[in-house]
Design a protein around this motif. Structure first.
Motif, PDB file in Angstrom:
ATOM      1  N   GLU A   1      32.559  37.938  43.432  1.00  0.00           N
ATOM      2  CA  GLU A   1      33.596  37.802  42.403  1.00  0.00           C
ATOM      3  C   GLU A   1      34.421  39.076  42.265  1.00  0.00           C
ATOM      4  O   GLU A   1      35.588  39.007  41.864  1.00  0.00           O
TER       5      GLU A   1
ATOM      6  N   PRO B   1      35.385  37.248  51.863  1.00  0.00           N
ATOM      7  CA  PRO B   1      35.689  36.569  50.596  1.00  0.00           C
ATOM      8  C   PRO B   1      35.097  35.150  50.576  1.00  0.00           C
ATOM      9  O   PRO B   1      35.194  34.419  51.562  1.00  0.00           O
TER      10      PRO B   1
ATOM     11  N   VAL C   1      42.080  41.735  42.514  1.00  0.00           N
ATOM     12  CA  VAL C   1      43.456  41.374  42.891  1.00  0.00           C
ATOM     13  C   VAL C   1      44.506  41.785  41.849  1.00  0.00           C
ATOM     14  O   VAL C   1      45.499  42.437  42.187  1.00  0.00           O
TER      15      VAL C   1
ATOM     16  N   TYR D   1      37.899  39.016  43.996  1.00  0.00           N
ATOM     17  CA  TYR D   1      38.966  38.284  43.307  1.00  0.00           C
ATOM     18  C   TYR D   1      39.368  38.976  42.008  1.00  0.00           C
ATOM     19  O   TYR D   1      40.544  38.966  41.627  1.00  0.00           O
ATOM     20  N   GLN D   2      38.407  39.600  41.340  1.00  0.00           N
ATOM     21  CA  GLN D   2      38.716  40.305  40.101  1.00  0.00           C
ATOM     22  C   GLN D   2      39.548  41.560  40.349  1.00  0.00           C
ATOM     23  O   GLN D   2      40.225  42.052  39.434  1.00  0.00           O
TER      24      GLN D   2
ATOM     25  N   GLY E   1      36.651  31.954  44.063  1.00  0.00           N
ATOM     26  CA  GLY E   1      38.023  32.232  43.631  1.00  0.00           C
ATOM     27  C   GLY E   1      39.030  31.759  44.651  1.00  0.00           C
ATOM     28  O   GLY E   1      38.681  31.100  45.632  1.00  0.00           O
ATOM     29  N   ASN E   2      40.297  32.092  44.411  1.00  0.00           N
ATOM     30  CA  ASN E   2      41.351  31.726  45.358  1.00  0.00           C
ATOM     31  C   ASN E   2      42.349  32.881  45.444  1.00  0.00           C
ATOM     32  O   ASN E   2      42.260  33.863  44.702  1.00  0.00           O
ATOM     33  N   LEU E   3      43.293  32.748  46.365  1.00  0.00           N
ATOM     34  CA  LEU E   3      44.235  33.823  46.638  1.00  0.00           C
ATOM     35  C   LEU E   3      45.624  33.571  46.040  1.00  0.00           C
ATOM     36  O   LEU E   3      46.602  34.181  46.468  1.00  0.00           O
TER      37      LEU E   3
END
Length: 333
Positions: free
Chosen positions: A225, A246, A231, A228-229, A251-253
């Motif tokens: 996580e 990843p 980003v 993603y956190q 999560g996603n991009l």
């Protein structure tokens, strides 16, 4: 020779001390090293628990980081001689060619002279993390003087050298840690801002530190996580480098795409796994450059605990707690 071996994947209890045949020089460019210490890395515990890259080659000797003394050289080796103190990252991905042992054979092109300023334990702790941080910050992330960088988990093996390499490049460094003791450790290495991630919102703190812009480069050494956190803490058109794959389940991009981030993946083992000789030679040159920095007292390697080789099981169990500052090393008599 004595070595720590295992045959089937499992918990740390599968590791055992055993006598196996020592490696011998097979080509004229190889060097036989009497090992004095072996660094322990997360890749070792993963290979032990999940299986190696070459499961058919048993027994397995883990460890790709090593430091020791040249015992013998091949006929074409002129850059090293018997008695030289060396360090390297090589082997340990499956089969008997690892550094949890009394001897290792390494091609001269993949060796570097050990920094005089470092003990064998410190030198053995260095190669994988130095190359990983160097490639991530300088090659993948293209870090420049004056930029701001976020290093996730700055007190860890990769993180603590990344702080120093970023500072040496002239960047401003922010890092995350779990305790005040680790915060002080990171400040001593040159971190400009330290965030205790358990007590505060990391993104908010980073945005405050960067006047709302985000960092030029974020370096994720944690994965999961955390990737993603991280980003939204990176500025638009910024860079995010991660050393873990990843996980799309976490999560996603979409946010990364909206911010036009350049995302880079770093695996310093690729040249070894793919047999890329020129890239392995370049990694040895990175080690030699870092050795110069160590000898000028500009770069330090922190070893938090050492174990005798026979206690490799306890060393793995400690690393798997996830709370280690710096590195753990096996000492080889």
């Amino acid at each position: 020779m004595k070595a720590i071996v295992f045959e089937t994947p499992g918990s740390a209890s599968v590791l055992r001390l055993q006598d196996i045949s020592p490696p011998t020089i097979q080509t004229e460019t190889e060097v036989l090293v009497r090992l004095r210490a072996a660094g322990i890395n997360p890749i070792d515990t993963k290979l032990r628990s999940r299986g190696t890259f070459y499961p058919e080659k048993t027994p397995h000797v883990l460890g790709c980081d090593g430091a020791g003394v040249v015992e013998a050289v091949g006929a074409a080796v002129q850059s090293f001689q018997v008695g030289d103190e060396v360090f390297f990252c090589n082997g340990g991905l499956g089969g008997p060619a690892g550094t949890y042992a009394e001897f290792a054979v390494v091609d001269r092109r993949f060796l570097a002279i050990k920094p005089a300023a470092l003990s064998f334990a410190e030198a053995a702790a260095a190669p994988l993390v130095l190359i990983t941080a160097w490639e991530s910050l300088y090659d993948r992330g293209r870090l420049q003087a004056g930029q701001k960088v976020l290093i996730q988990a700055g007190a860890g093996g990769v993180g603590h050298v990344a702080i120093q390499l970023a500072s040496l490049q002239g960047a401003e460094v922010c890092t995350t840690v779990s305790s005040e003791a680790k915060a002080e450790f990171c400040r001593s290495l040159g971190a400009d801002s330290v965030i205790l991630y358990k007590n505060t919102d990391v993104v908010d703190e980073v945005l405050t530190w960067t006047q709302g812009q985000g960092v030029d480069l974020a370096f994720d050494t944690v994965g999961g996580e955390t990737f993603y956190q991280t980003v939204p803490a990176v500025k638009i058109y910024g860079d995010l480098v991660t050393i873990l794959e990843p996980d799309p389940a976490l999560g996603n991009l979409k946010t990364a795409r909206m911010r036009n981030l350049r995302i880079s993946l770093e695996l310093m083992l690729t040249p070894m796994l793919q047999g890329l000789v020129e890239e392995q030679e370049q990694q040895a040159r990175i080690l030699q450059q870092c050795a110069g920095l160590c000898d000028r007292n500009l770069l330090k390697i922190h070893v938090s605990k050492t174990f005798p080789m026979a206690q490799a099981q306890a060393a793995h169990e400690l690393l798997e707690t996830g709370s280690v500052t710096g590195k753990i090393v096996l000492l080889i008599s």
